[in-house]
Scaffold this motif. Structure first.
Motif, PDB file in Angstrom:
ATOM      1  N   TRP A 125       0.887  -1.146  -0.035  1.00  0.00           N
ATOM      2  CA  TRP A 125       0.201   0.040   0.079  1.00  0.00           C
ATOM      3  C   TRP A 125       0.838   1.340  -0.084  1.00  0.00           C
ATOM      4  N   PRO A 126       1.990   1.306   0.594  1.00  0.00           N
ATOM      5  CA  PRO A 126       2.749   2.628   0.663  1.00  0.00           C
ATOM      6  C   PRO A 126       3.313   2.987  -0.858  1.00  0.00           C
ATOM      7  N   ASP A 127       3.423   1.949  -1.793  1.00  0.00           N
ATOM      8  CA  ASP A 127       3.801   2.136  -3.164  1.00  0.00           C
ATOM      9  C   ASP A 127       2.488   2.740  -3.790  1.00  0.00           C
ATOM     10  N   TYR A 128       1.346   2.160  -3.502  1.00  0.00           N
ATOM     11  CA  TYR A 128       0.008   2.674  -4.327  1.00  0.00           C
ATOM     12  C   TYR A 128      -0.376   4.081  -3.777  1.00  0.00           C
ATOM     13  N   VAL A 129      -0.370   4.374  -2.532  1.00  0.00           N
ATOM     14  CA  VAL A 129      -0.584   5.634  -2.107  1.00  0.00           C
ATOM     15  C   VAL A 129       0.589   6.743  -2.610  1.00  0.00           C
ATOM     16  N   GLY A 130       1.931   6.345  -2.381  1.00  0.00           N
ATOM     17  CA  GLY A 130       2.699   7.256  -2.784  1.00  0.00           C
ATOM     18  C   GLY A 130       2.633   7.477  -4.320  1.00  0.00           C
ATOM     19  N   GLY A 131       2.387   6.390  -5.082  1.00  0.00           N
ATOM     20  CA  GLY A 131       2.486   6.582  -6.411  1.00  0.00           C
ATOM     21  C   GLY A 131       1.227   7.720  -6.944  1.00  0.00           C
ATOM     22  N   PHE A 132       0.211   7.440  -5.998  1.00  0.00           N
ATOM     23  CA  PHE A 132      -1.031   8.167  -6.399  1.00  0.00           C
ATOM     24  C   PHE A 132      -0.844   9.694  -5.950  1.00  0.00           C
ATOM     25  N   LEU A 133      -0.319   9.858  -5.019  1.00  0.00           N
ATOM     26  CA  LEU A 133       0.167  11.180  -4.458  1.00  0.00           C
ATOM     27  C   LEU A 133       1.186  12.033  -5.511  1.00  0.00           C
ATOM     28  N   SER A 134       2.223  11.168  -5.719  1.00  0.00           N
ATOM     29  CA  SER A 134       3.302  11.698  -6.800  1.00  0.00           C
ATOM     30  C   SER A 134       2.506  12.207  -8.253  1.00  0.00           C
ATOM     31  N   LEU A 135       1.647  11.545  -8.577  1.00  0.00           N
ATOM     32  CA  LEU A 135       1.183  11.743  -9.848  1.00  0.00           C
ATOM     33  C   LEU A 135       0.090  12.963  -9.600  1.00  0.00           C
ATOM     34  N   LEU A 136      -0.533  12.858  -8.509  1.00  0.00           N
ATOM     35  CA  LEU A 136      -1.486  14.052  -8.104  1.00  0.00           C
ATOM     36  C   LEU A 136      -0.825  15.171  -8.294  1.00  0.00           C
ATOM     37  N   VAL A 137       0.225  15.427  -7.592  1.00  0.00           N
ATOM     38  CA  VAL A 137       1.230  16.734  -7.481  1.00  0.00           C
ATOM     39  C   VAL A 137       1.595  17.240  -8.750  1.00  0.00           C
ATOM     40  N   ILE A 138       2.102  16.240  -9.474  1.00  0.00           N
ATOM     41  CA  ILE A 138       2.682  16.401 -10.831  1.00  0.00           C
ATOM     42  C   ILE A 138       1.513  17.189 -11.559  1.00  0.00           C
ATOM     43  N   CYS A 139       0.183  16.653 -11.672  1.00  0.00           N
ATOM     44  CA  CYS A 139      -0.848  16.972 -12.552  1.00  0.00           C
ATOM     45  C   CYS A 139      -1.500  18.265 -12.188  1.00  0.00           C
ATOM     46  N   ILE A 140      -1.228  18.624 -10.842  1.00  0.00           N
ATOM     47  CA  ILE A 140      -1.981  19.876 -10.704  1.00  0.00           C
ATOM     48  C   ILE A 140      -1.261  21.122 -10.655  1.00  0.00           C
ATOM     49  N   PRO A 141      -1.267  21.996 -11.695  1.00  0.00           N
ATOM     50  CA  PRO A 141      -0.488  23.126 -11.896  1.00  0.00           C
ATOM     51  C   PRO A 141      -0.539  24.228 -10.987  1.00  0.00           C
ATOM     52  N   GLY A 142       0.643  24.980 -10.657  1.00  0.00           N
ATOM     53  CA  GLY A 142       0.788  25.871  -9.836  1.00  0.00           C
ATOM     54  C   GLY A 142      -0.317  26.817  -9.691  1.00  0.00           C
ATOM     55  N   PHE A 143      -0.979  27.097 -10.609  1.00  0.00           N
ATOM     56  CA  PHE A 143      -2.077  28.308 -10.518  1.00  0.00           C
ATOM     57  C   PHE A 143      -3.451  27.676  -9.851  1.00  0.00           C
ATOM     58  N   VAL A 144      -3.351  26.580  -9.846  1.00  0.00           N
ATOM     59  CA  VAL A 144      -4.515  25.818  -9.254  1.00  0.00           C
ATOM     60  C   VAL A 144      -4.038  25.453  -7.550  1.00  0.00           C
ATOM     61  N   LEU A 145      -2.701  24.893  -7.637  1.00  0.00           N
ATOM     62  CA  LEU A 145      -2.324  24.497  -6.039  1.00  0.00           C
ATOM     63  C   LEU A 145      -2.132  25.680  -5.202  1.00  0.00           C
ATOM     64  N   ALA A 146      -1.703  26.844  -5.657  1.00  0.00           N
ATOM     65  CA  ALA A 146      -1.343  27.933  -4.881  1.00  0.00           C
ATOM     66  C   ALA A 146      -2.797  28.621  -4.367  1.00  0.00           C
ATOM     67  N   PRO A 147      -3.528  28.962  -5.174  1.00  0.00           N
ATOM     68  CA  PRO A 147      -4.989  29.376  -4.606  1.00  0.00           C
ATOM     69  C   PRO A 147      -5.519  28.398  -3.455  1.00  0.00           C
ATOM     70  N   VAL A 148      -5.396  27.367  -3.880  1.00  0.00           N
ATOM     71  CA  VAL A 148      -6.166  26.096  -2.922  1.00  0.00           C
ATOM     72  C   VAL A 148      -5.416  26.289  -1.634  1.00  0.00           C
ATOM     73  N   LEU A 149      -3.810  26.099  -1.650  1.00  0.00           N
ATOM     74  CA  LEU A 149      -3.077  26.307  -0.586  1.00  0.00           C
ATOM     75  C   LEU A 149      -3.604  27.597   0.323  1.00  0.00           C
ATOM     76  N   ILE A 150      -3.576  28.684  -0.436  1.00  0.00           N
ATOM     77  CA  ILE A 150      -3.927  29.821   0.321  1.00  0.00           C
ATOM     78  C   ILE A 150      -5.594  29.943   1.055  1.00  0.00           C
ATOM     79  N   LEU A 151      -6.384  29.442   0.149  1.00  0.00           N
ATOM     80  CA  LEU A 151      -7.581  29.108   0.682  1.00  0.00           C
ATOM     81  C   LEU A 151      -7.892  28.237   1.907  1.00  0.00           C
ATOM     82  N   ILE A 152      -7.082  27.344   2.126  1.00  0.00           N
ATOM     83  CA  ILE A 152      -6.917  26.224   3.300  1.00  0.00           C
ATOM     84  C   ILE A 152      -6.219  26.974   4.587  1.00  0.00           C
ATOM     85  N   PHE A 153      -5.029  27.119   4.127  1.00  0.00           N
ATOM     86  CA  PHE A 153      -4.039  27.370   5.300  1.00  0.00           C
ATOM     87  C   PHE A 153      -3.981  28.773   5.483  1.00  0.00           C
TER      88      PHE A 153
END
Lengths: 304, 544
Positions: A125-153
């Motif tokens: 399972w660490p392989d699957y979870v890690g693989g999924f997460l790494s793919l996720l952060v590669i796919c999310i562009p900065g202009f989406v990620l940054a506002p989401v981080l601002i919104l949450i934190f």
């Protein structure tokens, strides 16, 4: 000797880059002094061009530029007329380098262990979870990620500042927003490298000799596995250190990435060429560093 | 065991790197400075702070705090009130102005400000080697244009002279109703001669930087912050309300609203810093203020191109535009529909009626021009620029709306073409377009700043339109000392421009939008020019 040759070779390369950047930006339609409001007399535009030698043929301007460059002078910005390109670099490069350096450390600190872990626990399972997460952060562009981080934190939790560049607290969100993509990339590279290394003959030999699995992974396989990461790290660091337009824009960080993009829109000739050269120097320098690191990490590599 | 030791080494290394990072960042940010009294988000980074060079509004808002002219804008109305000059006389023909300087004027560094400094500052703007974009603001001076164009070499022939250390005599080419407004305009501000002589183009980097206005420059960090502190030697320092003002160049609307809502900024005064998507919600808040603004959004025709060389076609298109729909559906900030170019409320003026929405009349005119129901009307292009921020979407939405209106009412087909800003400007200058989105912001409160642009050969005409009657009327108005007669002449000229054979279609008048809490901030007033002198601004309650 080999590295000396490489450094010498960089000089003509930089010349070619500067000539290309210079001619391309001059070829673009419009000029740095175009405004929606035309000046009251055509003479005004003429004296503006004369002042900055834009009325001369391009080759002559380029020679003049090289002459100044030989004295370490990148010229005056045509958009921010009180500032020289040297001023702009001196003020904004340290900011971008700090942010880029932090993002680099973050990407390494997260990506390397994650890649190692997913490879070591391959198929679990660490392989699957890690693989999924790494793919996720590669796919999310900065202009989406940054506002989401601002919104949450910043907005919902109110833990971190929404923007600006003043205290270490201000650096956390931009670092994460900038570094997460690279962390994902690195973890995937590291995982692939580890899997390949674990199948290589010397690892099989070591395992046959009865070496413990942990020692094997950490001491022998990881050293080989990290090679693709190292070759990726050079250009990545150059990319990070020269700033990110998107992240700097969203967080209002006074870095150089904003200049890199805006200068070409503004036809700020001197800034475009100066920053292109800066980027090229960083890229060449870091690639050299990567090749040097190879000789330390991989005994099979020898440039002499 | 090895794993454990390795792990410990890794942790210690990571701690080292993290510590190094923190140290680095702390080093970069250890700014032990007092907090500002007021923090203002000002829009884009100023291109310069040199009064002779700047053209943009964010730049001028800072510069007005540092340098003053003979007059200065009133905080409430933006009309000129005495600045460095305490009084003046105007000759009956309106061509000679005699200004009397205050006798207690000094630079922030202590040296006296005298009439010579004013003459120097104005001549400097006109010198070709200064390369001032706005040198045209001094073409009203006698020989101002000739000197700037290099046809006259002797600066003493230009109509500005120091009669004694406190008296300045200004001679104009023709009576200029708005000359006192110009004296308050940033281009004519008084700048420090010695510093400029010593440092040349880099004079703004000098510290201390002598300032003639209510504030001094503490520092100017590109894309980061401009800090101003009160100039205690300013002649009216007793009325300067704040000690320290921070001005942040924030270009992104979302960052601006976040910073404001989190108390990191007290005033946001650039319309570009209002997120268009949130307009409906934000405008209902009590701390959002909208007001009329001296700017017009309009469409240019290229009248040299068929079929737009026919005034009937241009009028038909103008009559088919439902401006209500544009301001209600697209801009939504409280903009008012524009039937004429000069905004309502402009001083010394009463604008004429333009062509209001009348689909039946529009169809009739188009048929008269030979295109009944739009048959045989060639396909044409509408050009608009891509802009940073919220502006780009507005241009696109307006374009789509016009496309629809003209298709539905007139049966004509229009293609849209978005271009990069410089390319768009170049195409307009070369008359390489059919229709183009345009806008104009008045420099000073007078119809001339709008109507002067469509005179034959003016660099801002960009339509190919030329009308001898129009040129004559505008010329006569500019030479007319009687304000009522002058207004009449301008009105006749504008009638030609927006009604008889319009080379433009005015769409709407801009509004200004500021946001700040009136319970916390005082001294920011809404006015037509969106000018807000810094010295009146004050924080009412101490910040948290």
């Amino acid at each position: 000797m080999y590295f000396l040759k490489r450094i010498l070779f960089a000089v003509p390369l930089l010349l070619v880059i500067s000539a290309l950047a210079f001619s391309l930006v001059h070829l673009a339609p419009g000029g740095p002094f175009d405004h929606e409001r035309a000046p009251a007399s055509p003479e005004i535009e003429r004296s503006l061009k004369a002042k900055y030698h834009l009325d001369e043929p391009v080759w002559k301007q380029y020679c003049r530029y090289l002459g100044d460059l030989a004295h370490g002078d990148f010229g005056v910005s045509l958009k921010y007329r009180n500032h020289s390109v040297n001023d702009i670099i001196a003020q904004s490069l340290p900011v971008s380098m700090t942010l880029g350096g932090l993002a680099f450390c973050f990407a390494m600190a997260v990506g390397l262990p994650a890649g190692f872990l997913t490879a070591a626990r391959r198929g679990c399972w660490p392989d699957y979870v890690g693989g999924f997460l790494s793919l996720l952060v590669i796919c999310i562009p900065g202009f989406v990620l940054a506002p989401v981080l601002i919104l949450i934190f910043s907005i919902k939790l109110d833990w971190l500042p929404v923007a600006l560049w003043e205290s270490p607290w201000h650096m956390i969100l931009p670092t994460v927003a900038l570094g997460l993509y690279f962390a994902g990339k690195i973890s995937r590279l590291m995982r692939e490298g580890m899997l390949q290394a674990m199948q290589s003959e010397f690892v099989t030999a070591a395992r046959a000799k009865g070496l413990g699995e942990n020692t094997l992974l950490l001491k022998h396989a990881s050293r080989l596995a990290v090679l693709p990461v190292v070759s990726y790290a050079g250009p990545m660091l150059a990319d990070l250190l020269t700033g990110s337009f998107i992240i700097e824009n969203i967080f209002q960080i006074p870095g150089i990435g904003v200049f890199l993009v805006n200068s070409s829109m503004n036809r700020d000739y001197t800034v475009v060429v100066g920053l292109s050269l800066l980027y090229a120097i960083l890229l060449i320098g870091l690639n050299l560093l990567v090749d040097f690191a190879y000789t330390l990490l991989d005994p099979r590599v020898n440039y002499e | 065991m090895t794993l454990f030791r390795r792990a410990r080494r890794f942790v210690s290394r990571a701690r080292f790197i993290f510590g190094l990072g923190l140290l680095l960042s702390a080093g970069a940010c250890s700014r032990h400075e007092p907090p500002a009294d007021v923090t203002i988000l000002n829009g884009a980074e100023p291109e310069s702070l040199d009064p002779a060079i700047i053209t943009g509004q964010p730049d001028s808002r800072v510069v007005l705090g540092l340098f003053e002219g003979l007059t200065r804008p009133d905080a409430k109305t933006a009309r000129p009130i005495p600045g460095l000059a305490e009084r003046w006389e105007i000759s009956p023909d309106g061509k000679i102005y005699t200004f009397h300087l205050r006798t207690n004027l000094v630079w922030s560094t202590g040296e006296p400000i005298r009439a010579d400094d004013v003459v120097y500052s104005w001549i400097r703007v006109l010198r070709p080697e200064t390369a001032s974009d706005y040198a045209g603001q001094l073409y009203y001076l006698k020989n101002g244009r000739g000197f700037n164009e290099g046809k006259i070499k002797d600066a003493s022939l230009v109509g500005v002279h120091a009669l004694d250390p406190f008296t300045i005599r200004v001679e104009l080419e023709h009576p200029t109703a708005f000359f006192l407004d110009l004296c308050a305009f940033q281009t004519l501000n008084v700048v420090p001669r010695q510093t400029i002589g010593k440092y040349g183009d880099r004079w703004l980097m000098a510290r201390p930087l002598p300032s003639s206005g209510p504030f001094e420059l503490v520092y100017w960090r590109l894309n980061d912050k401009i800090r101003l502190k009160k100039n205690p030697r300013y002649w009216d320092a007793a009325n300067t309300q704040s000690e320290i003002i921070d001005i942040l160049p924030v270009g992104a609307a979302n960052a601006a609203i976040n910073l404001y809502l989190h108390g990191q900024a007290d005033i946001v005064w650039d319309k570009e810093l209002v997120p268009v998507e949130l307009l409906d919600v934000l405008l209902k808040r009590p701390d959002f203020h909208t007001f009329s603004y001296l700017g017009t959004y309009f469409v240019r025709f290229n009248v040299t191109k068929k079929p737009f060389d026919d005034p009937r076609v241009r009028r038909a298109l103008a009559l088919a535009v439902d401006r209500e729909r544009i301001v209600k559906k697209i801009t939504r900030g409280g903009e008012t529909p524009a039937l004429h170019l000069v905004p309502d409320g402009t001083a010394n003026y009463l604008p004429p009626d333009g062509l209001s929405y009348n689909p039946a009349q529009a169809k009739k005119l188009l048929a008269e021009a030979g295109y009944p129901g739009g048959t045989n009307f060639p396909r044409f292009e509408y050009m608009f620029n891509a802009a940073a921020g919220g502006g780009a979407k507005t241009h696109e939405n307006v374009a789509v709306e016009l496309q629809e209106m003209w298709r539905d009412t007139l049966g004509i087909k229009m293609d849209l073409r978005q271009m990069e800003f410089n390319v768009y400007l170049g195409a307009m200058d070369r008359l390489d377009y059919s229709l183009a989105r345009s806008s104009w912001i008045g420099d000073y409160n007078d119809p001339q700043t709008f109507l002067g642009m469509f005179v034959t050969g003016d660099g801002n005409n960009r339509t190919g339109w030329s009308n001898p009657d129009y040129d004559r009327l505008v010329g006569a108005a500019n030479g007319e000392p009687d304000l009522t007669k002058r207004a009449k002449l301008f009105q006749q000229a504008e009638t030609l421009l927006v009604q008889t054979e319009p080379p433009i279609i005015p769409l709407f008048f801009y509004v200004g939008i500021n946001y700040f809490d009136t319970n916390k901030i005082s001294g920011v007033y809404e006015n037509l020019l969106d000018i807000h002198p810094l010295q009146t601004i004050r924080m009412l309650k101490p910040p948290k």
